[in-house]
Design a protein around this motif. Sequence first.
Motif, PDB file in Angstrom:
ATOM      1  N   PHE A 170       0.835  -1.204   0.000  1.00 11.95           N
ATOM      2  CA  PHE A 170       0.000   0.000   0.000  1.00 11.95           C
ATOM      3  C   PHE A 170       0.868   1.252   0.000  1.00 11.95           C
ATOM      4  N   MET A 171       1.902   1.282   0.847  1.00 10.61           N
ATOM      5  CA  MET A 171       2.764   2.461   0.908  1.00 10.61           C
ATOM      6  C   MET A 171       3.509   2.669  -0.407  1.00 10.61           C
ATOM      7  N   ARG A 172       3.968   1.550  -1.006  1.00 12.09           N
ATOM      8  CA  ARG A 172       4.680   1.665  -2.282  1.00 12.09           C
ATOM      9  C   ARG A 172       3.783   2.278  -3.349  1.00 12.09           C
ATOM     10  N   ARG A 173       2.542   1.815  -3.405  1.00 11.77           N
ATOM     11  CA  ARG A 173       1.609   2.325  -4.406  1.00 11.77           C
ATOM     12  C   ARG A 173       1.229   3.779  -4.136  1.00 11.77           C
ATOM     13  N   PHE A 174       1.038   4.115  -2.866  1.00  7.35           N
ATOM     14  CA  PHE A 174       0.634   5.492  -2.588  1.00  7.35           C
ATOM     15  C   PHE A 174       1.794   6.456  -2.816  1.00  7.35           C
ATOM     16  N   ARG A 175       3.022   5.998  -2.581  1.00 12.17           N
ATOM     17  CA  ARG A 175       4.184   6.831  -2.922  1.00 12.17           C
ATOM     18  C   ARG A 175       4.200   7.126  -4.422  1.00 12.17           C
ATOM     19  N   ALA A 176       3.835   6.103  -5.208  1.00 13.26           N
ATOM     20  CA  ALA A 176       3.770   6.308  -6.658  1.00 13.26           C
ATOM     21  C   ALA A 176       2.663   7.302  -7.020  1.00 13.26           C
ATOM     22  N   VAL A 177       1.548   7.234  -6.299  1.00 16.01           N
ATOM     23  CA  VAL A 177       0.476   8.218  -6.494  1.00 16.01           C
ATOM     24  C   VAL A 177       0.983   9.626  -6.194  1.00 16.01           C
ATOM     25  N   GLU A 178       1.717   9.757  -5.092  1.00 11.21           N
ATOM     26  CA  GLU A 178       2.275  11.061  -4.723  1.00 11.21           C
ATOM     27  C   GLU A 178       3.224  11.589  -5.796  1.00 11.21           C
ATOM     28  N   GLN A 179       4.070  10.693  -6.311  1.00 10.37           N
ATOM     29  CA  GLN A 179       5.030  11.101  -7.336  1.00 10.37           C
ATOM     30  C   GLN A 179       4.329  11.510  -8.626  1.00 10.37           C
ATOM     31  N   ALA A 212       1.252  12.681  -8.884  1.00 11.37           N
ATOM     32  CA  ALA A 212       0.589  13.963  -8.639  1.00 11.37           C
ATOM     33  C   ALA A 212       1.603  15.102  -8.691  1.00 11.37           C
ATOM     34  N   GLN A 213       2.788  14.845  -8.114  1.00  9.20           N
ATOM     35  CA  GLN A 213       3.831  15.873  -8.124  1.00  9.20           C
ATOM     36  C   GLN A 213       4.269  16.192  -9.547  1.00  9.20           C
ATOM     37  N   GLN A 214       4.365  15.167 -10.394  1.00 12.72           N
ATOM     38  CA  GLN A 214       4.733  15.386 -11.789  1.00 12.72           C
ATOM     39  C   GLN A 214       3.683  16.213 -12.523  1.00 12.72           C
ATOM     40  N   GLN A 215       2.444  16.136 -12.031  1.00 18.05           N
ATOM     41  CA  GLN A 215       1.360  16.914 -12.622  1.00 18.05           C
ATOM     42  C   GLN A 215       1.244  18.299 -11.995  1.00 18.05           C
ATOM     43  N   GLY A 216       2.175  18.596 -11.085  1.00 22.95           N
ATOM     44  CA  GLY A 216       2.224  19.919 -10.483  1.00 22.95           C
ATOM     45  C   GLY A 216       1.215  20.163  -9.384  1.00 22.95           C
ATOM     46  N   VAL A 217       0.790  19.085  -8.715  1.00 20.48           N
ATOM     47  CA  VAL A 217      -0.200  19.233  -7.651  1.00 20.48           C
ATOM     48  C   VAL A 217       0.123  18.254  -6.524  1.00 20.48           C
ATOM     49  N   GLY A 218      -0.202  18.639  -5.291  1.00 22.39           N
ATOM     50  CA  GLY A 218      -0.032  17.744  -4.157  1.00 22.39           C
ATOM     51  C   GLY A 218      -1.256  16.879  -3.962  1.00 22.39           C
ATOM     52  N   ALA A 222     -10.181  11.795  -7.991  1.00 20.96           N
ATOM     53  CA  ALA A 222      -8.911  12.009  -8.688  1.00 20.96           C
ATOM     54  C   ALA A 222      -7.828  11.092  -8.130  1.00 20.96           C
ATOM     55  N   LEU A 223      -7.822  10.920  -6.811  1.00 18.94           N
ATOM     56  CA  LEU A 223      -6.843  10.022  -6.191  1.00 18.94           C
ATOM     57  C   LEU A 223      -7.075   8.577  -6.618  1.00 18.94           C
ATOM     58  N   GLU A 224      -8.341   8.193  -6.756  1.00 16.71           N
ATOM     59  CA  GLU A 224      -8.667   6.831  -7.170  1.00 16.71           C
ATOM     60  C   GLU A 224      -8.197   6.571  -8.604  1.00 16.71           C
ATOM     61  N   VAL A 225      -8.320   7.583  -9.470  1.00 18.43           N
ATOM     62  CA  VAL A 225      -7.837   7.440 -10.842  1.00 18.43           C
ATOM     63  C   VAL A 225      -6.335   7.182 -10.847  1.00 18.43           C
ATOM     64  N   LEU A 226      -5.587   7.954 -10.044  1.00 15.14           N
ATOM     65  CA  LEU A 226      -4.140   7.766  -9.962  1.00 15.14           C
ATOM     66  C   LEU A 226      -3.808   6.403  -9.369  1.00 15.14           C
ATOM     67  N   TRP A 227      -4.549   5.997  -8.355  1.00 15.10           N
ATOM     68  CA  TRP A 227      -4.326   4.704  -7.693  1.00 15.10           C
ATOM     69  C   TRP A 227      -4.493   3.550  -8.679  1.00 15.10           C
ATOM     70  N   GLN A 228      -5.564   3.586  -9.440  1.00 12.73           N
ATOM     71  CA  GLN A 228      -5.812   2.521 -10.411  1.00 12.73           C
ATOM     72  C   GLN A 228      -4.752   2.511 -11.509  1.00 12.73           C
TER      73      GLN A 228
END
Length: 280
Positions: free
Chosen positions: A241-250, A252-258, A266-272
């Motif tokens: 879970f932490m590995r995947r959510f870190r990827a979500v964070e990264q 989002a950061q690449q898209q210029g948003v936290g 929006a978070l669910e889209v990134l998660w999937q």
Amino acid sequence: MKPSAEALVASQTSERTLPQTARLLDIMQALRDPQTGCPWDLNQTMETLIPYTIEETYEVADAITRGGREEIKDELGDLLFQVVFYAQLAREQGDFSFDEVAGAIADKLVRRHPHVFGDGQADTPEAVLRQWEQIKQQERANKPDDHSVFSGVPVNLPALMQAQKIQKRCANVGFDWPDAEPVLAKIREEVAEVEDALSQTSVNAEAVEEEVGDLLFAVVNLARHCQVNPETALRKANQKFMRRFRAVEQTAQQQGVGVEALDLNALEVLWQSVKRTEKT
């Protein structure tokens, strides 16, 4: 003819390890010297060491999970120091020494491995475990104070580990389901009871807690029937879970948003998206 325990130990003991063991015991004694020792070490008791021992145990598990040899060696040393520390405290009180601790576990290992050091027969890991539990049961029966199947189950074990140990003890005396199917049925029953507790007009927090506890206990039972260690399985799930959510964070950061600025959809889209990437 099987070799004696003493012969096996003598043949496998490396001469270079014994001086280091003696050196470690000497260092521990020096740390506890009333005149020249370390103030922190002198201030410790068996009770105050407990949190450090638990922490060091988890650090060993973490090092093994990540697989670095030097780190594993280092963390095992930290854990060994805890044992040496307890033995030194006991020695000062006239209770027992490190050598007596080593002797006690050596005696126990010989006693519980009759297929190696005696005339017992156990040709598979499963047979060894059955024999081990039978010997432990006999040892508990010989203790005058507590004859319960739960005798010796530590009250401060992590809850998942404690549930597993409780269930194993009951299974050893025949109180167990034959396979995983009725356990799955029990899980479905417990989920329904959680849903019922949550659907009440006035939700009773204690009732919900109790039902969730029953559900978790049933899930541990399923893990046991599937030969899965629930503590290990949950730890791996946590890491995933932490590995995947870190990827979500990264992402989002690449898209210029936290991530805190994104809504759940929006978070669910990134998660999937992360999950699909992992699978491919």
